[in-house]
Design a protein around this motif. Structure first.
Motif, PDB file in Angstrom:
ATOM      1  N   PRO A 198       0.821  -1.221   0.000  1.00 34.41           N
ATOM      2  CA  PRO A 198       0.000   0.000   0.000  1.00 34.41           C
ATOM      3  C   PRO A 198       0.850   1.265   0.000  1.00 34.41           C
ATOM      4  O   PRO A 198       0.580   2.191  -0.774  1.00 34.41           O
ATOM      5  CB  PRO A 198      -0.804  -0.107   1.299  1.00 34.41           C
ATOM      6  N   GLN A 199       1.894   1.309   0.830  1.00 34.39           N
ATOM      7  CA  GLN A 199       2.777   2.479   0.880  1.00 34.39           C
ATOM      8  C   GLN A 199       3.548   2.628  -0.427  1.00 34.39           C
ATOM      9  O   GLN A 199       3.795   3.720  -0.894  1.00 34.39           O
ATOM     10  CB  GLN A 199       3.758   2.366   2.048  1.00 34.39           C
TER      11      GLN A 199
ATOM     12  N   LEU B 255       2.490   1.926  -3.377  1.00 31.24           N
ATOM     13  CA  LEU B 255       1.627   2.531  -4.396  1.00 31.24           C
ATOM     14  C   LEU B 255       1.527   4.031  -4.195  1.00 31.24           C
ATOM     15  O   LEU B 255       1.556   4.799  -5.159  1.00 31.24           O
ATOM     16  CB  LEU B 255       0.247   1.875  -4.357  1.00 31.24           C
ATOM     17  N   VAL B 256       1.445   4.451  -2.923  1.00 37.02           N
ATOM     18  CA  VAL B 256       1.390   5.884  -2.637  1.00 37.02           C
ATOM     19  C   VAL B 256       2.674   6.550  -3.132  1.00 37.02           C
ATOM     20  O   VAL B 256       2.636   7.591  -3.808  1.00 37.02           O
ATOM     21  CB  VAL B 256       1.219   6.126  -1.115  1.00 37.02           C
TER      22      VAL B 256
ATOM     23  N   LEU C 186       4.712   5.553  -5.405  1.00 38.50           N
ATOM     24  CA  LEU C 186       4.722   5.517  -6.866  1.00 38.50           C
ATOM     25  C   LEU C 186       4.045   6.754  -7.447  1.00 38.50           C
ATOM     26  O   LEU C 186       4.571   7.412  -8.349  1.00 38.50           O
ATOM     27  CB  LEU C 186       3.981   4.259  -7.300  1.00 38.50           C
ATOM     28  N   VAL C 187       2.891   7.073  -6.922  1.00 38.53           N
ATOM     29  CA  VAL C 187       2.138   8.228  -7.425  1.00 38.53           C
ATOM     30  C   VAL C 187       2.871   9.530  -7.078  1.00 38.53           C
ATOM     31  O   VAL C 187       3.029  10.413  -7.937  1.00 38.53           O
ATOM     32  CB  VAL C 187       0.714   8.223  -6.842  1.00 38.53           C
TER      33      VAL C 187
ATOM     34  N   SER D  29       5.907   9.947  -9.365  1.00 40.04           N
ATOM     35  CA  SER D  29       5.570  10.240 -10.759  1.00 40.04           C
ATOM     36  C   SER D  29       5.155  11.684 -10.936  1.00 40.04           C
ATOM     37  O   SER D  29       5.542  12.347 -11.899  1.00 40.04           O
ATOM     38  CB  SER D  29       4.436   9.327 -11.225  1.00 40.04           C
ATOM     39  N   ILE D  30       4.352  12.191 -10.003  1.00 41.17           N
ATOM     40  CA  ILE D  30       3.881  13.571 -10.121  1.00 41.17           C
ATOM     41  C   ILE D  30       5.020  14.553  -9.853  1.00 41.17           C
ATOM     42  O   ILE D  30       5.227  15.508 -10.604  1.00 41.17           O
ATOM     43  CB  ILE D  30       2.689  13.810  -9.179  1.00 41.17           C
TER      44      ILE D  30
ATOM     45  N   LEU E 208       8.208  14.195 -10.173  1.00 38.80           N
ATOM     46  CA  LEU E 208       9.209  14.205 -11.244  1.00 38.80           C
ATOM     47  C   LEU E 208       8.684  14.863 -12.511  1.00 38.80           C
ATOM     48  O   LEU E 208       9.448  15.436 -13.285  1.00 38.80           O
ATOM     49  CB  LEU E 208       9.658  12.784 -11.562  1.00 38.80           C
ATOM     50  N   ALA E 209       7.371  14.773 -12.699  1.00 37.89           N
ATOM     51  CA  ALA E 209       6.798  15.410 -13.885  1.00 37.89           C
ATOM     52  C   ALA E 209       6.854  16.925 -13.740  1.00 37.89           C
ATOM     53  O   ALA E 209       7.172  17.651 -14.682  1.00 37.89           O
ATOM     54  CB  ALA E 209       5.353  14.941 -14.087  1.00 37.89           C
TER      55      ALA E 209
ATOM     56  N   ARG F 225      -6.453  -0.848   4.672  1.00 40.65           N
ATOM     57  CA  ARG F 225      -5.027  -0.849   4.402  1.00 40.65           C
ATOM     58  C   ARG F 225      -4.683  -0.156   3.085  1.00 40.65           C
ATOM     59  O   ARG F 225      -3.656   0.496   2.953  1.00 40.65           O
ATOM     60  CB  ARG F 225      -4.513  -2.296   4.356  1.00 40.65           C
ATOM     61  N   TYR F 226      -5.560  -0.348   2.109  1.00 43.39           N
ATOM     62  CA  TYR F 226      -5.251   0.186   0.790  1.00 43.39           C
ATOM     63  C   TYR F 226      -5.909   1.530   0.511  1.00 43.39           C
ATOM     64  O   TYR F 226      -5.839   2.028  -0.598  1.00 43.39           O
ATOM     65  CB  TYR F 226      -5.646  -0.829  -0.295  1.00 43.39           C
TER      66      TYR F 226
ATOM     67  N   ALA G  91      -5.240   4.653   1.466  1.00 37.28           N
ATOM     68  CA  ALA G  91      -4.332   5.724   1.049  1.00 37.28           C
ATOM     69  C   ALA G  91      -3.859   5.499  -0.383  1.00 37.28           C
ATOM     70  O   ALA G  91      -3.759   6.436  -1.177  1.00 37.28           O
ATOM     71  CB  ALA G  91      -3.137   5.807   1.988  1.00 37.28           C
ATOM     72  N   ALA G  92      -3.619   4.233  -0.733  1.00 35.43           N
ATOM     73  CA  ALA G  92      -3.168   3.918  -2.092  1.00 35.43           C
ATOM     74  C   ALA G  92      -4.263   4.251  -3.102  1.00 35.43           C
ATOM     75  O   ALA G  92      -4.003   4.826  -4.163  1.00 35.43           O
ATOM     76  CB  ALA G  92      -2.787   2.443  -2.176  1.00 35.43           C
TER      77      ALA G  92
ATOM     78  N   SER H  38      -4.510   7.947  -3.544  1.00 36.57           N
ATOM     79  CA  SER H  38      -3.428   8.485  -4.389  1.00 36.57           C
ATOM     80  C   SER H  38      -3.670   8.190  -5.853  1.00 36.57           C
ATOM     81  O   SER H  38      -3.383   9.020  -6.708  1.00 36.57           O
ATOM     82  CB  SER H  38      -2.067   7.907  -4.028  1.00 36.57           C
ATOM     83  N   LEU H  39      -4.164   6.986  -6.138  1.00 38.13           N
ATOM     84  CA  LEU H  39      -4.387   6.647  -7.540  1.00 38.13           C
ATOM     85  C   LEU H  39      -5.479   7.532  -8.136  1.00 38.13           C
ATOM     86  O   LEU H  39      -5.372   7.994  -9.272  1.00 38.13           O
ATOM     87  CB  LEU H  39      -4.752   5.160  -7.679  1.00 38.13           C
TER      88      LEU H  39
ATOM     89  N   ALA I  79      -6.136  10.520  -7.035  1.00 38.98           N
ATOM     90  CA  ALA I  79      -5.505  11.840  -7.134  1.00 38.98           C
ATOM     91  C   ALA I  79      -4.651  11.919  -8.397  1.00 38.98           C
ATOM     92  O   ALA I  79      -4.617  12.946  -9.072  1.00 38.98           O
ATOM     93  CB  ALA I  79      -4.648  12.100  -5.900  1.00 38.98           C
ATOM     94  N   PHE I  80      -3.979  10.820  -8.710  1.00 38.10           N
ATOM     95  CA  PHE I  80      -3.168  10.788  -9.925  1.00 38.10           C
ATOM     96  C   PHE I  80      -4.041  10.989 -11.163  1.00 38.10           C
ATOM     97  O   PHE I  80      -3.706  11.756 -12.067  1.00 38.10           O
ATOM     98  CB  PHE I  80      -2.415   9.455 -10.027  1.00 38.10           C
TER      99      PHE I  80
ATOM    100  N   PHE J  53      -5.010  14.510 -11.321  1.00 37.20           N
ATOM    101  CA  PHE J  53      -3.848  15.316 -11.709  1.00 37.20           C
ATOM    102  C   PHE J  53      -3.645  15.296 -13.223  1.00 37.20           C
ATOM    103  O   PHE J  53      -3.525  16.350 -13.856  1.00 37.20           O
ATOM    104  CB  PHE J  53      -2.595  14.801 -10.999  1.00 37.20           C
TER     105      PHE J  53
ATOM    106  N   ALA K  53       4.042  12.607 -16.424  1.00 35.69           N
ATOM    107  CA  ALA K  53       3.581  11.897 -15.225  1.00 35.69           C
ATOM    108  C   ALA K  53       3.271  10.439 -15.542  1.00 35.69           C
ATOM    109  O   ALA K  53       3.650   9.530 -14.791  1.00 35.69           O
ATOM    110  CB  ALA K  53       2.355  12.588 -14.637  1.00 35.69           C
TER     111      ALA K  53
ATOM    112  N   LEU L 277       5.206   7.189 -14.078  1.00 33.54           N
ATOM    113  CA  LEU L 277       4.501   6.130 -13.358  1.00 33.54           C
ATOM    114  C   LEU L 277       4.902   4.773 -13.917  1.00 33.54           C
ATOM    115  O   LEU L 277       5.214   3.840 -13.184  1.00 33.54           O
ATOM    116  CB  LEU L 277       2.988   6.334 -13.470  1.00 33.54           C
TER     117      LEU L 277
ATOM    118  N   ALA M  10       7.182   2.174 -11.806  1.00 35.63           N
ATOM    119  CA  ALA M  10       6.538   0.887 -11.500  1.00 35.63           C
ATOM    120  C   ALA M  10       7.395  -0.255 -12.026  1.00 35.63           C
ATOM    121  O   ALA M  10       7.587  -1.272 -11.349  1.00 35.63           O
ATOM    122  CB  ALA M  10       5.143   0.839 -12.114  1.00 35.63           C
TER     123      ALA M  10
END
Lengths: 160, 178
Positions: free
Chosen positions: A41-42, A44-45, A47-48, A51-52, A54-55, B7-8, B10-11, B14-15, B17-18, B21, B32, B36, B40
């Motif tokens: 989970p962390q 993935l956070v 990762l986003v 990416s942002i 660096l863009a 658990r997921y 926040a993930a 963010s996704l 939010a991405f 964005f 961006a 990603l 990844a």
């Protein structure tokens, strides 16, 4: 390149482990997967965030800060950019070299490289998961302060 | 299911939010998305061997052994080992954290953990050659020298500033990660 070494090591370790004890090897793999899922989970956070950030902070805007803003503001800006970006060394070093050729100061580039390596703002969610909020924030703050000192030292050493 | 969502959460946020964005900032959209994809791929490539290695360490290295090697009584040799482990490790800094957790679980001292993290972040030997060829030997070597001082300084300061209770919490957290 060092990723290949890492794979060789992992495969060799797995093979040696399997020869010695199949059951323990299975346990190791299970633990590996559980540890990975535990941080996913962390991951993935992060990762986003990476990416942002660096863009937005692309090479053009980085060189703008490092190039024109020489002096302390440039150093500060360089270390802040380094702190919030996550770039592998094999990308960062040639980029830093291009910045130097483009007229950026050595101290600024050193501040960027140092904080890039030691400070990880975007990876804080992962660091906190393992070290807690307090220790993670403390390490990053100290590392950021130190990266400024390191920049001045490198700038001085190169100018000798 | 509920635990999974929690658990997921926040993930997921963010996704989303991405998505927002890249939908609202056209000028950064392409970069961006490319980032990603690149990050990844890096993570998926680097992460499996790291976790396999730490699974193997977890199963095969006895706690007594690790305490002897890198525990609080291990002295300069323990610190040197932590430094060497970190320096030869490959991959981005986030790979160091799960590794550190396994080392803590096995009884490595907090000081050595901090040295390990510091070395992982700054004194990569293969990278040093690359840095020297890109930025000059003087730049690379003086950065290496000052960063070794920094690793020791940061470890010392954190050991001093972090209360024992907080340290115990970090170790308990590492032990619970099974």
């Amino acid at each position: 390149m060092d990723t290949i070494a890492l794979y060789l090591l992992a495969v060799a370790g797995l093979a040696a482990s399997a020869l010695k004890d199949r059951k323990k090897t299975g346990m190791a793999l299970k633990k590996a997967f559980k540890a990975f899922e535990g941080i996913l989970p962390q991951f993935l956070v992060v990762l986003v965030l990476v990416s942002i950030s660096l863009a937005v902070a692309d090479q053009a805007s980085i060189s703008k800060v490092l190039g024109e803003g020489s002096g302390f503001i440039g150093i500060l800006g360089a270390s802040l950019i380094g702190a919030v970006t996550l770039i592998p060394g094999f990308v960062a070093f040639p980029a830093a070299a291009a910045l130097l050729r483009g007229g950026a100061g050595v101290t600024q580039v050193a501040a960027f490289v140092s904080s890039l390596m030691m400070v990880g703002v975007v990876t804080l969610p992962m660091e906190m998961r393992y070290f807690g909020r307090r220790a993670a924030l403390m390490r990053n703050a100290l590392a950021w302060l130190f990266s400024l000192a390191a920049a001045f030292f490198v700038g001085w050493a190169v100018s000798l | 299911m509920k635990a999974f969502v929690k658990r997921y959460l926040a993930a997921l946020v963010s996704l989303v939010a991405f998505g927002v964005f890249i939908a609202s900032f056209a000028r950064w959209r392409e970069a961006a998305v490319a980032n990603l994809w690149f990050q990844a791929r890096t993570m998926l490539l680097v992460v499996p061997p790291i976790f396999i290695l730490l699974g193997l360490i977890d199963v095969w290295v006895p706690r007594e052994r690790m305490i002897k090697l890198m525990g609080s009584g291990s002295g300069a040799r323990g610190a040197a080992l932590a430094f060497g482990l970190g320096s030869f490790a490959a991959g981005p800094l986030y790979g160091a954290f799960p590794f550190a957790a396994v080392l803590m679980k096995k009884g490595a001292s907090f000081n050595n953990i901090l040295i390990f993290i510091g070395a992982w972040s700054t004194t990569k030997l293969p990278m040093l050659l690359f840095e020297a060829s890109a930025l000059g030997a003087r730049f690379a070597l003086s950065r290496l020298a000052i960063d070794i001082v920094g690793i020791a300084l940061i470890a010392w300061a954190m050991n001093l500033a972090l209360p024992a209770a907080e340290r115990e919490k970090i170790y308990a957290n590492a032990a619970a990660m099974d």
